[in-house]
Design a protein around this motif. Structure first.
Motif, PDB file in Angstrom:
ATOM      1  N   SER A 143       4.565 -19.760   6.605  1.00  0.00           N
ATOM      2  CA  SER A 143       5.580 -18.896   5.981  1.00  0.00           C
ATOM      3  C   SER A 143       5.403 -17.425   6.344  1.00  0.00           C
ATOM      4  O   SER A 143       4.327 -16.996   6.735  1.00  0.00           O
ATOM      5  CB  SER A 143       5.529 -19.059   4.461  1.00  0.00           C
ATOM      6  OG  SER A 143       5.705 -20.413   4.091  1.00  0.00           O
ATOM      7  N   SER A 144       6.464 -16.668   6.150  1.00  0.00           N
ATOM      8  CA  SER A 144       6.507 -15.262   6.552  1.00  0.00           C
ATOM      9  C   SER A 144       5.714 -14.330   5.627  1.00  0.00           C
ATOM     10  O   SER A 144       6.006 -14.233   4.423  1.00  0.00           O
ATOM     11  CB  SER A 144       7.973 -14.810   6.577  1.00  0.00           C
ATOM     12  OG  SER A 144       8.051 -13.412   6.446  1.00  0.00           O
ATOM     13  N   PRO A 145       4.723 -13.602   6.171  1.00  0.00           N
ATOM     14  CA  PRO A 145       3.973 -12.615   5.372  1.00  0.00           C
ATOM     15  C   PRO A 145       4.887 -11.508   4.835  1.00  0.00           C
ATOM     16  O   PRO A 145       4.666 -11.011   3.726  1.00  0.00           O
ATOM     17  CB  PRO A 145       2.976 -12.024   6.368  1.00  0.00           C
ATOM     18  CG  PRO A 145       2.848 -13.038   7.461  1.00  0.00           C
ATOM     19  CD  PRO A 145       4.182 -13.710   7.549  1.00  0.00           C
ATOM     20  N   GLN A 146       5.927 -11.144   5.592  1.00  0.00           N
ATOM     21  CA  GLN A 146       6.844 -10.074   5.162  1.00  0.00           C
ATOM     22  C   GLN A 146       7.625 -10.494   3.928  1.00  0.00           C
ATOM     23  O   GLN A 146       8.014  -9.666   3.115  1.00  0.00           O
ATOM     24  CB  GLN A 146       7.833  -9.723   6.288  1.00  0.00           C
ATOM     25  CG  GLN A 146       7.177  -9.268   7.581  1.00  0.00           C
ATOM     26  CD  GLN A 146       6.078  -8.249   7.375  1.00  0.00           C
ATOM     27  OE1 GLN A 146       6.206  -7.341   6.556  1.00  0.00           O
ATOM     28  NE2 GLN A 146       4.971  -8.403   8.089  1.00  0.00           N
ATOM     29  N   MET A 147       7.864 -11.779   3.787  1.00  0.00           N
ATOM     30  CA  MET A 147       8.580 -12.263   2.622  1.00  0.00           C
ATOM     31  C   MET A 147       7.628 -12.457   1.439  1.00  0.00           C
ATOM     32  O   MET A 147       7.939 -12.085   0.314  1.00  0.00           O
ATOM     33  CB  MET A 147       9.258 -13.593   2.964  1.00  0.00           C
ATOM     34  CG  MET A 147       9.896 -14.241   1.756  1.00  0.00           C
ATOM     35  SD  MET A 147      10.757 -15.782   2.163  1.00  0.00           S
ATOM     36  CE  MET A 147      10.906 -16.475   0.498  1.00  0.00           C
ATOM     37  N   TRP A 148       6.455 -13.030   1.706  1.00  0.00           N
ATOM     38  CA  TRP A 148       5.569 -13.438   0.613  1.00  0.00           C
ATOM     39  C   TRP A 148       4.688 -12.315   0.069  1.00  0.00           C
ATOM     40  O   TRP A 148       4.336 -12.328  -1.120  1.00  0.00           O
ATOM     41  CB  TRP A 148       4.755 -14.675   1.021  1.00  0.00           C
ATOM     42  CG  TRP A 148       5.645 -15.871   0.957  1.00  0.00           C
ATOM     43  CD1 TRP A 148       6.333 -16.438   1.992  1.00  0.00           C
ATOM     44  CD2 TRP A 148       6.040 -16.586  -0.229  1.00  0.00           C
ATOM     45  NE1 TRP A 148       7.117 -17.477   1.528  1.00  0.00           N
ATOM     46  CE2 TRP A 148       6.954 -17.589   0.171  1.00  0.00           C
ATOM     47  CE3 TRP A 148       5.713 -16.488  -1.582  1.00  0.00           C
ATOM     48  CZ2 TRP A 148       7.540 -18.475  -0.735  1.00  0.00           C
ATOM     49  CZ3 TRP A 148       6.289 -17.376  -2.484  1.00  0.00           C
ATOM     50  CH2 TRP A 148       7.191 -18.350  -2.058  1.00  0.00           C
ATOM     51  N   GLY A 149       4.323 -11.357   0.911  1.00  0.00           N
ATOM     52  CA  GLY A 149       3.507 -10.232   0.426  1.00  0.00           C
ATOM     53  C   GLY A 149       4.151  -9.557  -0.783  1.00  0.00           C
ATOM     54  O   GLY A 149       3.527  -9.431  -1.854  1.00  0.00           O
ATOM     55  N   PRO A 150       5.411  -9.142  -0.659  1.00  0.00           N
ATOM     56  CA  PRO A 150       6.076  -8.486  -1.793  1.00  0.00           C
ATOM     57  C   PRO A 150       6.255  -9.401  -3.017  1.00  0.00           C
ATOM     58  O   PRO A 150       6.243  -8.917  -4.156  1.00  0.00           O
ATOM     59  CB  PRO A 150       7.446  -8.098  -1.212  1.00  0.00           C
ATOM     60  CG  PRO A 150       7.196  -7.972   0.273  1.00  0.00           C
ATOM     61  CD  PRO A 150       6.189  -9.028   0.591  1.00  0.00           C
ATOM     62  N   ALA A 188      -6.029  -5.957  -6.436  1.00  0.00           N
ATOM     63  CA  ALA A 188      -6.190  -4.553  -6.018  1.00  0.00           C
ATOM     64  C   ALA A 188      -4.874  -3.941  -5.538  1.00  0.00           C
ATOM     65  O   ALA A 188      -4.850  -2.828  -5.025  1.00  0.00           O
ATOM     66  CB  ALA A 188      -7.251  -4.464  -4.923  1.00  0.00           C
ATOM     67  N   ARG A 189      -3.787  -4.679  -5.673  1.00  0.00           N
ATOM     68  CA  ARG A 189      -2.454  -4.243  -5.205  1.00  0.00           C
ATOM     69  C   ARG A 189      -2.493  -3.873  -3.719  1.00  0.00           C
ATOM     70  O   ARG A 189      -1.787  -2.962  -3.280  1.00  0.00           O
ATOM     71  CB  ARG A 189      -1.971  -3.024  -6.010  1.00  0.00           C
ATOM     72  CG  ARG A 189      -1.859  -3.278  -7.497  1.00  0.00           C
ATOM     73  CD  ARG A 189      -1.675  -1.973  -8.273  1.00  0.00           C
ATOM     74  NE  ARG A 189      -1.895  -2.171  -9.695  1.00  0.00           N
ATOM     75  CZ  ARG A 189      -0.916  -2.210 -10.615  1.00  0.00           C
ATOM     76  NH1 ARG A 189       0.319  -2.035 -10.239  1.00  0.00           N
ATOM     77  NH2 ARG A 189      -1.204  -2.407 -11.873  1.00  0.00           N
ATOM     78  N   ASP A 190      -3.315  -4.583  -2.971  1.00  0.00           N
ATOM     79  CA  ASP A 190      -3.482  -4.292  -1.547  1.00  0.00           C
ATOM     80  C   ASP A 190      -2.587  -5.234  -0.736  1.00  0.00           C
ATOM     81  O   ASP A 190      -3.040  -6.214  -0.149  1.00  0.00           O
ATOM     82  CB  ASP A 190      -4.963  -4.471  -1.164  1.00  0.00           C
ATOM     83  CG  ASP A 190      -5.226  -4.031   0.269  1.00  0.00           C
ATOM     84  OD1 ASP A 190      -4.262  -3.733   1.008  1.00  0.00           O
ATOM     85  OD2 ASP A 190      -6.413  -3.998   0.652  1.00  0.00           O
ATOM     86  N   GLU A 191      -1.303  -4.912  -0.709  1.00  0.00           N
ATOM     87  CA  GLU A 191      -0.342  -5.804  -0.056  1.00  0.00           C
ATOM     88  C   GLU A 191      -0.589  -5.906   1.448  1.00  0.00           C
ATOM     89  O   GLU A 191      -0.329  -6.953   2.047  1.00  0.00           O
ATOM     90  CB  GLU A 191       1.090  -5.331  -0.342  1.00  0.00           C
ATOM     91  CG  GLU A 191       2.137  -6.364   0.059  1.00  0.00           C
ATOM     92  CD  GLU A 191       3.554  -5.957  -0.330  1.00  0.00           C
ATOM     93  OE1 GLU A 191       3.794  -5.694  -1.524  1.00  0.00           O
ATOM     94  OE2 GLU A 191       4.417  -5.883   0.562  1.00  0.00           O
ATOM     95  N   GLU A 192      -1.098  -4.825   2.041  1.00  0.00           N
ATOM     96  CA  GLU A 192      -1.383  -4.898   3.486  1.00  0.00           C
ATOM     97  C   GLU A 192      -2.425  -5.980   3.762  1.00  0.00           C
ATOM     98  O   GLU A 192      -2.341  -6.704   4.752  1.00  0.00           O
ATOM     99  CB  GLU A 192      -1.844  -3.535   4.023  1.00  0.00           C
ATOM    100  CG  GLU A 192      -0.714  -2.505   4.091  1.00  0.00           C
ATOM    101  CD  GLU A 192       0.597  -3.080   4.642  1.00  0.00           C
ATOM    102  OE1 GLU A 192       0.577  -3.607   5.773  1.00  0.00           O
ATOM    103  OE2 GLU A 192       1.639  -3.037   3.943  1.00  0.00           O
ATOM    104  N   GLN A 193      -3.396  -6.093   2.861  1.00  0.00           N
ATOM    105  CA  GLN A 193      -4.447  -7.098   3.039  1.00  0.00           C
ATOM    106  C   GLN A 193      -3.899  -8.523   2.838  1.00  0.00           C
ATOM    107  O   GLN A 193      -4.214  -9.419   3.622  1.00  0.00           O
ATOM    108  CB  GLN A 193      -5.610  -6.801   2.068  1.00  0.00           C
ATOM    109  CG  GLN A 193      -6.674  -7.894   1.964  1.00  0.00           C
ATOM    110  CD  GLN A 193      -7.469  -8.087   3.259  1.00  0.00           C
ATOM    111  OE1 GLN A 193      -7.217  -7.465   4.287  1.00  0.00           O
ATOM    112  NE2 GLN A 193      -8.433  -8.998   3.215  1.00  0.00           N
ATOM    113  N   THR A 194      -3.070  -8.729   1.819  1.00  0.00           N
ATOM    114  CA  THR A 194      -2.514 -10.092   1.653  1.00  0.00           C
ATOM    115  C   THR A 194      -1.665 -10.440   2.866  1.00  0.00           C
ATOM    116  O   THR A 194      -1.713 -11.563   3.369  1.00  0.00           O
ATOM    117  CB  THR A 194      -1.671 -10.270   0.351  1.00  0.00           C
ATOM    118  OG1 THR A 194      -0.579  -9.367   0.349  1.00  0.00           O
ATOM    119  CG2 THR A 194      -2.506 -10.060  -0.896  1.00  0.00           C
ATOM    120  N   LYS A 195      -0.904  -9.481   3.369  1.00  0.00           N
ATOM    121  CA  LYS A 195      -0.085  -9.751   4.571  1.00  0.00           C
ATOM    122  C   LYS A 195      -0.964 -10.041   5.778  1.00  0.00           C
ATOM    123  O   LYS A 195      -0.640 -10.910   6.597  1.00  0.00           O
ATOM    124  CB  LYS A 195       0.818  -8.561   4.877  1.00  0.00           C
ATOM    125  CG  LYS A 195       2.052  -8.490   3.987  1.00  0.00           C
ATOM    126  CD  LYS A 195       2.938  -7.349   4.482  1.00  0.00           C
ATOM    127  CE  LYS A 195       4.088  -7.041   3.563  1.00  0.00           C
ATOM    128  NZ  LYS A 195       4.656  -5.713   3.832  1.00  0.00           N
TER     129      LYS A 195
END
Lengths: 280, 280
Positions: A223-230, B259-266
């Motif tokens: 799945s897409s990180p751009q969709m799931w991150g947010p 940690a609200r680190d969205e860059e890391q989850t992505k």
């Protein structure tokens, strides 16, 4: 009916194709900030025209926000600002609380219907869209009491034309449930993919040995990180709670296995078998 | 060819049905300590006859052990003891090291070929069996150098008649790989089922809201505890290591989300997306 679809990806594209396959004549005005996606959407007949957002919204009877939830959060109040009187706005976001909160005090709140179609695949973009994706899938509607009756009725009618069963619930309840029945599944799958990729440096090995069980549990890792991150960000507390519960269950398994307590691993699995009652 | 299948469940039954659908005439002598399964196997044409183990083995050119791995561990040396000279024994166990070890010093070790068909579903028993289950699926053969050439060649030929690609590896390597690409998937799914069932007391809610993503990740939670308990026990160390790795990956996700680190989850998800290269 003139419908503006903002975000011509899997969900927005499939919604457009599904309506076009139905009995009500629709004109789809597409909006997408990715020129490649806009082009593909025209080629695949998803959109009849691709227009700048303001122009498309100004002509629409229904506007659909089918972008990632971080974009929806920005677009929702802005689109509502310019939404023609008499038109209706819906969104396809997988989170609901933050989105609803963002327009709670908006003077045009009643033209907005907060929706979430329970449909998707591990693919994204207009090329992944297909007319049958939403067919028969549940549509969740949140805070229906905050939408004007005419807008709500129109959305319900459209959903019924796609044979989508309707369910209503508060936004907070939606986000809690979906942390468990959807968001957690995605993280379980992403983490499984990472664990196996980390161990098996030889990808050919994985490919040769992966049975249908592995494929099915790891499928969502595409799945897409751009969709799931947010989504994880907007539903942070619920997702964190669900993940903590999941890690605790895995630790129970690990402890039982380490302790050579086969009766306990069997007891845990027998309890998990109850999922048969739900999934058939 | 006279084949004795011990354990007339999903795998044993499907193997029998698959061979019967092929060009080589086979007679299946079934053995099952569950009278209900024995009856169903006869009704479904899986077995031509159901006999006591000793009698069936004494008449067979090929004996297949398709029982849970704890039963295989007991039956393997016992069946080898009474196996006719010239006959071959194979097993369908999902673990290999302990099984191979159990007969390593057996005087008839060379009549045994250690096999593992990479096939299965979340269902079990003769009623779940179907002829196409093994068709085209990989067959792993372990310690092939310990099997006599005639036995190995016969097993390879049978596998080819079912269009099963063959792969060879040491038993220890098999068990390590399968802890990751199969056993871990099952635990991830069982634990997911437990987590959701624990939270969602209202099963109707889960049913209504579960999308295809949840269904696919939780499917294996329907699997048989009687089959999987002994697999986890026999592959304890590898499964424990795989589980520890998986829990660590999940904790990475949880920490990034908390940690609200969205860059890391992505970033984690983008890395997991590499699984696309393998699964297509």
């Amino acid at each position: 009916m003139i419908i503006c679809v903002i975000g011509l990806g899997l969900l927005g594209g499939s919604f457009a194709l599904g309506l076009k396959a139905g009995n009500t004549p629709v004109t789809i005005l597409g909006v997408d900030n990715n020129p490649q996606h806009a082009k593909q959407a025209l080629e695949r007949g998803i959109a009849d025209e691709v227009l700048p957002l303001e122009e498309a919204v100004s002509k629409a009877e229904l506007v659909v926000l089918a972008t990632p939830v971080n974009a929806i959060l920005q677009q929702l109040p802005a689109v509502l600002d310019i939404l023609p009187e008499g038109a209706t706005l819906i969104d396809f976001g997988s989170t609901k609380q933050q989105l609803c909160d963002a327009v709670a005090a908006h003077p045009k709140r009643d033209q907005f219907v907060a929706t979430h179609p329970i449909a998707g695949t591990e693919y994204s973009g207009p090329e992944a869209a297909f007319a049958a994706l939403l067919e028969g899938k549940t549509m969740i509607i949140c805070e229906k009491e905050k939408s004007r009756p005419a807008s709500l009725a129109m959305v319900e009618k459209l959903c019924r034309s796609l044979h989508m069963p309707l369910r209503y619930m508060p936004a907070a309840e939606h986000d809690l449930h979906f942390a468990y029945v959807s968001h957690l599944s995605h993280i379980s799958s992403f983490a499984l993919g990472l664990t196996v990729l980390d161990k098996e440096k030889n990808e050919k090995n994985i490919f040769d040995m992966a049975g249908s069980g592995f494929s099915s549990t790891v499928r969502l890792a595409k799945s897409s990180p751009q969709m799931w991150g947010p989504i994880f960000s907007q539903n942070r507390e619920n997702v964190s709670e669900a993940l903590a519960g999941y890690i605790a269950q895995l630790q129970q398994f690990k402890e039982a296995i380490d302790a050579r307590d086969e009766e306990q691993t069997k007891a845990l699995m027998a309890k998990a078998n109850d999922i048969r009652k739900i999934l058939g």
